[in-house]
Design an enzyme around this catalytic site. Structure first.
Site, PDB file in Angstrom:
ATOM      1  N   LEU A   1       0.815  -1.216   0.000  1.00  0.00           N
ATOM      2  CA  LEU A   1       0.000   0.000   0.000  1.00  0.00           C
ATOM      3  C   LEU A   1       0.845   1.260   0.000  1.00  0.00           C
ATOM      4  O   LEU A   1       0.440   2.297  -0.522  1.00  0.00           O
ATOM      5  CB  LEU A   1      -0.914   0.018   1.237  1.00  0.00           C
ATOM      6  CG  LEU A   1      -1.992  -1.064   1.309  1.00  0.00           C
ATOM      7  CD1 LEU A   1      -2.678  -1.035   2.678  1.00  0.00           C
ATOM      8  CD2 LEU A   1      -3.010  -0.868   0.199  1.00  0.00           C
ATOM      9  N   GLY A   2       2.025   1.189   0.611  1.00  0.00           N
ATOM     10  CA  GLY A   2       2.884   2.367   0.686  1.00  0.00           C
ATOM     11  C   GLY A   2       4.134   2.077   1.491  1.00  0.00           C
ATOM     12  O   GLY A   2       4.324   0.971   2.020  1.00  0.00           O
ATOM     13  N   GLU A   3       4.984   3.077   1.590  1.00  0.00           N
ATOM     14  CA  GLU A   3       6.253   2.915   2.303  1.00  0.00           C
ATOM     15  C   GLU A   3       6.638   4.224   2.966  1.00  0.00           C
ATOM     16  O   GLU A   3       6.477   5.302   2.394  1.00  0.00           O
ATOM     17  CB  GLU A   3       7.341   2.472   1.335  1.00  0.00           C
ATOM     18  CG  GLU A   3       8.660   2.140   2.001  1.00  0.00           C
ATOM     19  CD  GLU A   3       9.640   1.489   1.042  1.00  0.00           C
ATOM     20  OE1 GLU A   3      10.729   1.093   1.494  1.00  0.00           O
ATOM     21  OE2 GLU A   3       9.313   1.365  -0.156  1.00  0.00           O
ATOM     22  N   GLY A   4       7.104   4.146   4.204  1.00  0.00           N
ATOM     23  CA  GLY A   4       7.532   5.333   4.938  1.00  0.00           C
ATOM     24  C   GLY A   4       8.806   5.065   5.693  1.00  0.00           C
ATOM     25  O   GLY A   4       9.497   4.070   5.453  1.00  0.00           O
ATOM     26  N   GLY A   5       9.110   5.952   6.657  1.00  0.00           N
ATOM     27  CA  GLY A   5      10.340   5.826   7.425  1.00  0.00           C
ATOM     28  C   GLY A   5      10.361   4.573   8.283  1.00  0.00           C
ATOM     29  O   GLY A   5      11.422   4.001   8.545  1.00  0.00           O
TER      30      GLY A   5
ATOM     31  N   GLY B   1       8.776   1.642   7.587  1.00  0.00           N
ATOM     32  CA  GLY B   1       8.882   0.476   6.734  1.00  0.00           C
ATOM     33  C   GLY B   1       7.762   0.456   5.716  1.00  0.00           C
ATOM     34  O   GLY B   1       7.237   1.503   5.342  1.00  0.00           O
ATOM     35  N   LYS B   2       7.380  -0.728   5.289  1.00  0.00           N
ATOM     36  CA  LYS B   2       6.348  -0.862   4.264  1.00  0.00           C
ATOM     37  C   LYS B   2       5.007  -1.227   4.889  1.00  0.00           C
ATOM     38  O   LYS B   2       4.952  -1.863   5.940  1.00  0.00           O
ATOM     39  CB  LYS B   2       6.763  -1.930   3.253  1.00  0.00           C
ATOM     40  CG  LYS B   2       8.003  -1.565   2.444  1.00  0.00           C
ATOM     41  CD  LYS B   2       8.377  -2.656   1.459  1.00  0.00           C
ATOM     42  CE  LYS B   2       9.591  -2.251   0.627  1.00  0.00           C
ATOM     43  NZ  LYS B   2       9.988  -3.311  -0.344  1.00  0.00           N
TER      44      LYS B   2
ATOM     45  N   ASP C   1       3.891  15.116  14.588  1.00  0.00           N
ATOM     46  CA  ASP C   1       4.205  14.876  13.173  1.00  0.00           C
ATOM     47  C   ASP C   1       2.954  15.036  12.312  1.00  0.00           C
ATOM     48  O   ASP C   1       2.657  14.206  11.460  1.00  0.00           O
ATOM     49  CB  ASP C   1       4.802  13.480  13.000  1.00  0.00           C
ATOM     50  CG  ASP C   1       5.541  13.329  11.661  1.00  0.00           C
ATOM     51  OD1 ASP C   1       5.970  14.359  11.092  1.00  0.00           O
ATOM     52  OD2 ASP C   1       5.692  12.187  11.194  1.00  0.00           O
TER      53      ASP C   1
ATOM     54  N   LYS D   1       1.682  -2.861   8.882  1.00  0.00           N
ATOM     55  CA  LYS D   1       2.929  -2.086   8.779  1.00  0.00           C
ATOM     56  C   LYS D   1       4.083  -2.949   9.274  1.00  0.00           C
ATOM     57  O   LYS D   1       4.068  -3.447  10.404  1.00  0.00           O
ATOM     58  CB  LYS D   1       2.831  -0.807   9.607  1.00  0.00           C
ATOM     59  CG  LYS D   1       4.024   0.130   9.442  1.00  0.00           C
ATOM     60  CD  LYS D   1       3.948   1.299  10.410  1.00  0.00           C
ATOM     61  CE  LYS D   1       2.867   2.284  10.075  1.00  0.00           C
ATOM     62  NZ  LYS D   1       2.943   3.485  10.945  1.00  0.00           N
TER      63      LYS D   1
END
Length: 415
Positions: free
Chosen positions: A95-99, A101-102, A224, A127
């Site tokens: 679905l997506g990736e951030g700081g 993880g995926k 954040d 996540k």
């Protein structure tokens, strides 16, 4: 997840978002529900985490649509469960990736939470920690301790977690419409842009979530707030996600918390960047940045814009007080959907949120009230694309496709 961008100040305890010693970890690999996951409990807390003890006396009457749980009631998944639920973390479930993880799409049984076949059962978002993430464990722990105990319609629901060997995962409710960021900034002309009314609805939902965090007895500072952390369900109801950087607010008699600066460029409040002093109203500044993005359809930071225009707040804040120029900075895709009065009030509210002095910013409760007043303004201006008395009409298609030029148009047109 936010990014650390350096600070002269030091965190009171860099090893934990709760400034406490990590104890009482869950037993890896078990699959039972747990109500005793006090990762940040101290020996003197008698089984209650610092967070739980601090907020248990929160005035829930002030927040009738939310509650703070004494302890999280979460499902402890095995890693095998989540591998099965996500089809072994197959690329087509990403679905997506951030700081952190995926994030993968998965399916579980709605009653037992056991993994189920694709397209059967309840859809969830899983996540998975990036093993190279330096802050990974602290952020994972913060998610469990905060989001596991906070229940509100405008906060994403955490369903469970996995801690098995080096594997750290979190399981959330699935948000069908993705993030506000995707809707505001995507370039697919075939997808209808968010209307003014939907943008207000989303802003109000996010404001309710932040107001809930801020009005507990021991205030929670989100730290954040940004468009990518506002997720939308199938009806475009906004829910705040990603509590990896959340902090408890100042102690009684203190005005701020001093911490290592972490967050996202363009959204972090100036006093926080300069000193590491984190206030509840540091969140209000971030909310103001998102409001400006909602109005303009432009990112808080964009290095592709000309010099002097890359930082949205620095570029457009002076214009927010100029009534006759406001129209030029509004997202062209929502032209004709709002009245001059609504536009002006939204600009004034954004300015208040972006005040340099945190004491001058409104509370999130006040922000919410003003947004609801703006939403109540129903009169709208006549779109330029409507027919004139002579029967001719002006198409605004070219304007919609070029909406990112709207503030640039202001720059070129006038002084």
């Amino acid at each position: 997840m936010g990014n650390c961008f350096g600070s002269p100040s030091q965190d009171a305890n860099p090893s934990s978002s709760f400034t406490t010693t990590t104890t009482n970890p869950p037993t890896p690999g078990s699959s039972n529900y747990t109500t005793t996951m006090d990762f940040s409990a101290t020996s003197s807390s008698a089984g209650k985490s610092q967070f739980s003890a601090a907020v248990s006396e929160a005035n829930e009457e002030a927040n009738p649509n939310g509650q703070i749980l004494e302890a999280p009631h979460l499902k402890e998944f095995t890693f095998a469960d989540l591998k099965s639920a996500t089809k072994n973390f197959r690329p087509d479930t990403l679905l997506g990736e951030g700081g952190f993880g995926k994030v993968f799409k998965g399916w579980i049984d709605e009653k037992t939470f056991a993994p189920s076949r694709s397209a059967i059962g309840m859809v969830v978002a899983v996540k998975k920690l990036n093993s190279e993430s330096v802050q990974g464990f602290q952020e994972w722990q913060s998610e469990v301790n905060f989001l596991g105990r906070l229940s509100h319609p405008n906060l994403v629901k955490l369903l469970g977690y996995c801690w098995e060997d080096k594997e750290l995962l979190l399981v959330y409710e699935f948000m069908q419409k993705g993030s506000l960021e995707n809707h505001l900034f995507r370039r697919n002309p075939a997808i209808e842009p968010l209307s003014w009314d939907l943008r207000l609805k989303i802003a109000i939902g996010a404001a309710r979530g932040l107001a809930f965090l801020h009005t507990s007895d021991k205030k929670v500072i989100y730290r954040d707030f940004k468009a990518s952390n506002i997720l939308l369900d199938g009806n475009y109801n906004a829910k705040i996600s990603d509590f990896g950087l959340a902090k408890l607010g100042p102690s009684a008699g203190d005005s701020h918390v001093t911490t290592r600066v972490m967050g996202t460029y363009g959204y972090a409040a100036p006093e926080y960047i300069a000193t590491g002093h984190l206030y509840v109203k540091s969140d209000v500044y971030g909310f103001g940045v998102v409001l400006l993005e909602i109005m303009t359809g432009l990112r808080a930071l964009d290095t592709k814009r000309p010099n002097g225009e890359q930082n949205l707040v620095e570029w457009l804040r002076p214009v927010l007080s100029l009534k006759r120029k406001l129209k030029n900075i509004m997202d062209i895709r929502i032209e004709g959907q709002y009245s001059s009065k609504a536009m002006l009030q939204a600009a004034q509210l954004t300015l208040k949120c972006l005040e340099s002095d945190p004491k001058s910013r409104p509370s999130m409760k006040e922000v919410l009230e003003e947004l609801e007043q703006i939403e109540a303004i129903k009169d709208k201006e006549k779109p330029k694309g409507t027919k004139s008395a002579s029967g001719s009409s002006r198409s605004s298609t070219s304007h919609r496709s070029a909406h990112h030029r709207s503030p640039l148009h202001f720059r070129q047109r006038g002084k």
